[in-house]
Design a protein around this motif. Sequence first.
Motif, PDB file in Angstrom:
ATOM      1  N   VAL A 116       9.171 -23.104   0.387  1.00  0.00           N
ATOM      2  CA  VAL A 116       9.167 -22.759  -1.035  1.00  0.00           C
ATOM      3  C   VAL A 116       8.496 -23.854  -1.850  1.00  0.00           C
ATOM      4  O   VAL A 116       7.612 -23.591  -2.679  1.00  0.00           O
ATOM      5  CB  VAL A 116      10.608 -22.515  -1.527  1.00  0.00           C
ATOM      6  CG1 VAL A 116      10.647 -22.450  -3.055  1.00  0.00           C
ATOM      7  CG2 VAL A 116      11.157 -21.234  -0.924  1.00  0.00           C
ATOM      8  N   LEU A 117       8.874 -25.110  -1.616  1.00  0.00           N
ATOM      9  CA  LEU A 117       8.274 -26.208  -2.370  1.00  0.00           C
ATOM     10  C   LEU A 117       6.800 -26.385  -2.027  1.00  0.00           C
ATOM     11  O   LEU A 117       5.996 -26.769  -2.883  1.00  0.00           O
ATOM     12  CB  LEU A 117       9.036 -27.506  -2.102  1.00  0.00           C
ATOM     13  CG  LEU A 117      10.404 -27.624  -2.777  1.00  0.00           C
ATOM     14  CD1 LEU A 117      11.016 -28.986  -2.504  1.00  0.00           C
ATOM     15  CD2 LEU A 117      10.308 -27.382  -4.272  1.00  0.00           C
ATOM     16  N   SER A 118       6.424 -26.089  -0.796  1.00  0.00           N
ATOM     17  CA  SER A 118       5.011 -26.188  -0.415  1.00  0.00           C
ATOM     18  C   SER A 118       4.168 -25.176  -1.178  1.00  0.00           C
ATOM     19  O   SER A 118       3.005 -25.455  -1.513  1.00  0.00           O
ATOM     20  CB  SER A 118       4.858 -25.967   1.099  1.00  0.00           C
ATOM     21  OG  SER A 118       5.483 -27.007   1.820  1.00  0.00           O
ATOM     22  N   ARG A 119       4.731 -24.000  -1.460  1.00  0.00           N
ATOM     23  CA  ARG A 119       3.997 -23.013  -2.261  1.00  0.00           C
ATOM     24  C   ARG A 119       3.932 -23.437  -3.730  1.00  0.00           C
ATOM     25  O   ARG A 119       2.885 -23.319  -4.375  1.00  0.00           O
ATOM     26  CB  ARG A 119       4.658 -21.636  -2.140  1.00  0.00           C
ATOM     27  CG  ARG A 119       4.396 -20.927  -0.819  1.00  0.00           C
ATOM     28  CD  ARG A 119       4.892 -19.494  -0.849  1.00  0.00           C
ATOM     29  NE  ARG A 119       6.354 -19.423  -0.788  1.00  0.00           N
ATOM     30  CZ  ARG A 119       7.048 -19.357   0.329  1.00  0.00           C
ATOM     31  NH1 ARG A 119       6.419 -19.365   1.501  1.00  0.00           N
ATOM     32  NH2 ARG A 119       8.374 -19.287   0.311  1.00  0.00           N
ATOM     33  N   VAL A 120       5.039 -23.927  -4.246  1.00  0.00           N
ATOM     34  CA  VAL A 120       5.088 -24.327  -5.660  1.00  0.00           C
ATOM     35  C   VAL A 120       4.197 -25.530  -5.929  1.00  0.00           C
ATOM     36  O   VAL A 120       3.576 -25.637  -6.998  1.00  0.00           O
ATOM     37  CB  VAL A 120       6.544 -24.628  -6.070  1.00  0.00           C
ATOM     38  CG1 VAL A 120       6.617 -25.237  -7.468  1.00  0.00           C
ATOM     39  CG2 VAL A 120       7.381 -23.348  -6.015  1.00  0.00           C
ATOM     40  N   LEU A 121       4.087 -26.446  -4.951  1.00  0.00           N
ATOM     41  CA  LEU A 121       3.318 -27.686  -5.110  1.00  0.00           C
ATOM     42  C   LEU A 121       2.101 -27.702  -4.199  1.00  0.00           C
ATOM     43  O   LEU A 121       1.763 -28.734  -3.613  1.00  0.00           O
ATOM     44  CB  LEU A 121       4.210 -28.894  -4.794  1.00  0.00           C
ATOM     45  CG  LEU A 121       5.436 -29.082  -5.674  1.00  0.00           C
ATOM     46  CD1 LEU A 121       6.298 -30.216  -5.143  1.00  0.00           C
ATOM     47  CD2 LEU A 121       5.035 -29.357  -7.114  1.00  0.00           C
ATOM     48  N   GLY A 236      13.220 -13.413  -2.927  1.00  0.00           N
ATOM     49  CA  GLY A 236      14.051 -13.458  -1.737  1.00  0.00           C
ATOM     50  C   GLY A 236      13.744 -14.598  -0.782  1.00  0.00           C
ATOM     51  O   GLY A 236      14.273 -14.635   0.332  1.00  0.00           O
ATOM     52  N   LYS A 237      12.911 -15.546  -1.203  1.00  0.00           N
ATOM     53  CA  LYS A 237      12.561 -16.677  -0.327  1.00  0.00           C
ATOM     54  C   LYS A 237      13.731 -17.654  -0.196  1.00  0.00           C
ATOM     55  O   LYS A 237      13.884 -18.315   0.833  1.00  0.00           O
ATOM     56  CB  LYS A 237      11.339 -17.417  -0.872  1.00  0.00           C
ATOM     57  CG  LYS A 237      10.122 -16.534  -1.095  1.00  0.00           C
ATOM     58  CD  LYS A 237       9.619 -15.896   0.184  1.00  0.00           C
ATOM     59  CE  LYS A 237       8.335 -15.097  -0.087  1.00  0.00           C
ATOM     60  NZ  LYS A 237       7.865 -14.401   1.143  1.00  0.00           N
ATOM     61  N   ILE A 238      14.520 -17.777  -1.258  1.00  0.00           N
ATOM     62  CA  ILE A 238      15.738 -18.579  -1.261  1.00  0.00           C
ATOM     63  C   ILE A 238      16.788 -17.817  -2.054  1.00  0.00           C
ATOM     64  O   ILE A 238      16.464 -16.863  -2.778  1.00  0.00           O
ATOM     65  CB  ILE A 238      15.531 -19.979  -1.900  1.00  0.00           C
ATOM     66  CG1 ILE A 238      14.907 -19.852  -3.298  1.00  0.00           C
ATOM     67  CG2 ILE A 238      14.707 -20.880  -0.994  1.00  0.00           C
ATOM     68  CD1 ILE A 238      14.803 -21.155  -4.050  1.00  0.00           C
ATOM     69  N   ALA A 239      18.036 -18.229  -1.938  1.00  0.00           N
ATOM     70  CA  ALA A 239      19.093 -17.614  -2.727  1.00  0.00           C
ATOM     71  C   ALA A 239      19.024 -18.134  -4.161  1.00  0.00           C
ATOM     72  O   ALA A 239      18.530 -19.232  -4.422  1.00  0.00           O
ATOM     73  CB  ALA A 239      20.451 -17.933  -2.120  1.00  0.00           C
ATOM     74  N   HIS A 240      19.538 -17.344  -5.105  1.00  0.00           N
ATOM     75  CA  HIS A 240      19.475 -17.755  -6.508  1.00  0.00           C
ATOM     76  C   HIS A 240      20.269 -19.034  -6.767  1.00  0.00           C
ATOM     77  O   HIS A 240      19.889 -19.839  -7.616  1.00  0.00           O
ATOM     78  CB  HIS A 240      19.970 -16.619  -7.405  1.00  0.00           C
ATOM     79  CG  HIS A 240      18.963 -15.531  -7.603  1.00  0.00           C
ATOM     80  ND1 HIS A 240      17.876 -15.663  -8.443  1.00  0.00           N
ATOM     81  CD2 HIS A 240      18.855 -14.301  -7.043  1.00  0.00           C
ATOM     82  CE1 HIS A 240      17.151 -14.558  -8.415  1.00  0.00           C
ATOM     83  NE2 HIS A 240      17.719 -13.706  -7.568  1.00  0.00           N
ATOM     84  N   ASP A 241      21.368 -19.238  -6.021  1.00  0.00           N
ATOM     85  CA  ASP A 241      22.136 -20.462  -6.250  1.00  0.00           C
ATOM     86  C   ASP A 241      21.500 -21.680  -5.580  1.00  0.00           C
ATOM     87  O   ASP A 241      21.936 -22.817  -5.800  1.00  0.00           O
ATOM     88  CB  ASP A 241      23.581 -20.293  -5.795  1.00  0.00           C
ATOM     89  CG  ASP A 241      23.719 -19.985  -4.310  1.00  0.00           C
ATOM     90  OD1 ASP A 241      22.686 -19.857  -3.612  1.00  0.00           O
ATOM     91  OD2 ASP A 241      24.864 -19.860  -3.836  1.00  0.00           O
ATOM     92  N   GLU A 242      20.473 -21.460  -4.765  1.00  0.00           N
ATOM     93  CA  GLU A 242      19.741 -22.576  -4.155  1.00  0.00           C
ATOM     94  C   GLU A 242      18.633 -23.099  -5.063  1.00  0.00           C
ATOM     95  O   GLU A 242      18.218 -24.254  -4.955  1.00  0.00           O
ATOM     96  CB  GLU A 242      19.135 -22.153  -2.817  1.00  0.00           C
ATOM     97  CG  GLU A 242      20.149 -21.901  -1.720  1.00  0.00           C
ATOM     98  CD  GLU A 242      19.500 -21.437  -0.438  1.00  0.00           C
ATOM     99  OE1 GLU A 242      19.924 -21.910   0.642  1.00  0.00           O
ATOM    100  OE2 GLU A 242      18.564 -20.600  -0.493  1.00  0.00           O
ATOM    101  N   ALA A 243      18.134 -22.247  -5.963  1.00  0.00           N
ATOM    102  CA  ALA A 243      16.999 -22.640  -6.804  1.00  0.00           C
ATOM    103  C   ALA A 243      17.277 -23.893  -7.635  1.00  0.00           C
ATOM    104  O   ALA A 243      16.444 -24.811  -7.668  1.00  0.00           O
ATOM    105  CB  ALA A 243      16.580 -21.469  -7.687  1.00  0.00           C
ATOM    106  N   PRO A 244      18.429 -23.991  -8.329  1.00  0.00           N
ATOM    107  CA  PRO A 244      18.674 -25.221  -9.099  1.00  0.00           C
ATOM    108  C   PRO A 244      18.712 -26.470  -8.224  1.00  0.00           C
ATOM    109  O   PRO A 244      18.284 -27.548  -8.657  1.00  0.00           O
ATOM    110  CB  PRO A 244      20.048 -24.970  -9.747  1.00  0.00           C
ATOM    111  CG  PRO A 244      20.194 -23.492  -9.779  1.00  0.00           C
ATOM    112  CD  PRO A 244      19.507 -23.007  -8.539  1.00  0.00           C
TER     113      PRO A 244
END
Length: 414
Positions: A116-121, A236-244
């Motif tokens: 997820v972070l690799s896509r965002v960054l 759906g790549k991560i759970a919503h409570d994982e995002a923060p």
Amino acid sequence: MTITHYEAEKTSTPKTVTVDPSVPRVEIDPFSIAYFADPHPAQEQLREAGPVIWIEQWQCYAVARYAEVHAVLHDPLTFCSSRGVGLSDFAKEKPWRPQSIILEADPPAHTRTRAVLSRVLSPAVMKTLRDRFTAAAEAKVDELLSRGRFDAIADFAEAYPLSVFPDALGLKPDGREHLLPYASLVFNAFGPPNELRQTAIERSAPHRAYVEAQCQRENLAPGGFGACIHAQADEGKIAHDEAPLLVRSLLSAGLDTTVNGLGAAIYCLARYPEQFDRLRADVSLARNAFEEAVRYESPVQTFFRTTTRDVELSGITIPEGQKVLMFLGAANRDPRRWENADSYDVTRRTSGHVGFGSGIHMCVGQLVARLEGEVVLSTLARKVKNIAISGPIERRFNNTLRGLERLPVTFTAT
């Protein structure tokens, strides 16, 4: 084998562990103020004591040579992060804050969040930021040239990242004074239960409250890194409570290491004017000059891993469940890996340094740090003729980070 003792903090030590007599026992305390003030002589002793050593003060194994540090970093299944990347063992004690789902995670969980972070960054995203970051760097250098004399840490190494990174992340303007104290707290907490760690945690409440609030979706501006992480939860790549929690990881990883990296670069270029002349003659060396400063000063000095099984490393058997302290700073100056390791050379081939870590847990903020470092140093090379230290410097002490508190300098325009 016993090495000269460096002044230790007056703190409790872990329970004594029985260690194979063949393992060199070292009485240096790598988390003492005396060590932080001048770590390089002690790091040489740590490297030369053996490929795997035992730190008496904190009852843990350690590696200080490049080959062994690199080996530990690249074997996450044997040397895990999920039990904490500090001295605290999460299998035996509760983390001081909710556990990081990327820094303090192992595959396959880490693989998912790292993606997820690799896509965002991604490198493509970094390209979209270059013009904005460059314009901010030019404005900052012009301002400092007009002043002439200033503090290169507060007025530059801290001020520049704070002028670009929080906006890129999508943070609101209010409360940003908590960002640097929070990042410093996180890295102090990776250390042992000494005064630095205990004081940082005791003072952490307002900084933690600010960061926890800012990582929530409703407080993040659209289009920033933070909002993009929350969008990955929608897909759906991560759970919503994982995002923060991922936003929190990026916040702490993307600021303090950059601040100390920029401070290191300015400090190096001021001390070695012939290297600044090389950079001014060839601005394309800006990225490499920053990388070399990260290798040479190693803003991130140490991290821990925990063994998941009995493992042999360079002829030494480390039992399961043991903390292993990696001396990244010592590895980055290991003469077995680097020619003239104790010299700063902007033309050096720096590939392979462990200043940002290595392997699957390489610093999540590295692309942001490298972009900021490159645009800042290229701007300096074009606009500044000379950087001179103009007063006494002060070092900032942290259990994990190496950096300066104060660096008075004078800029002379080209």
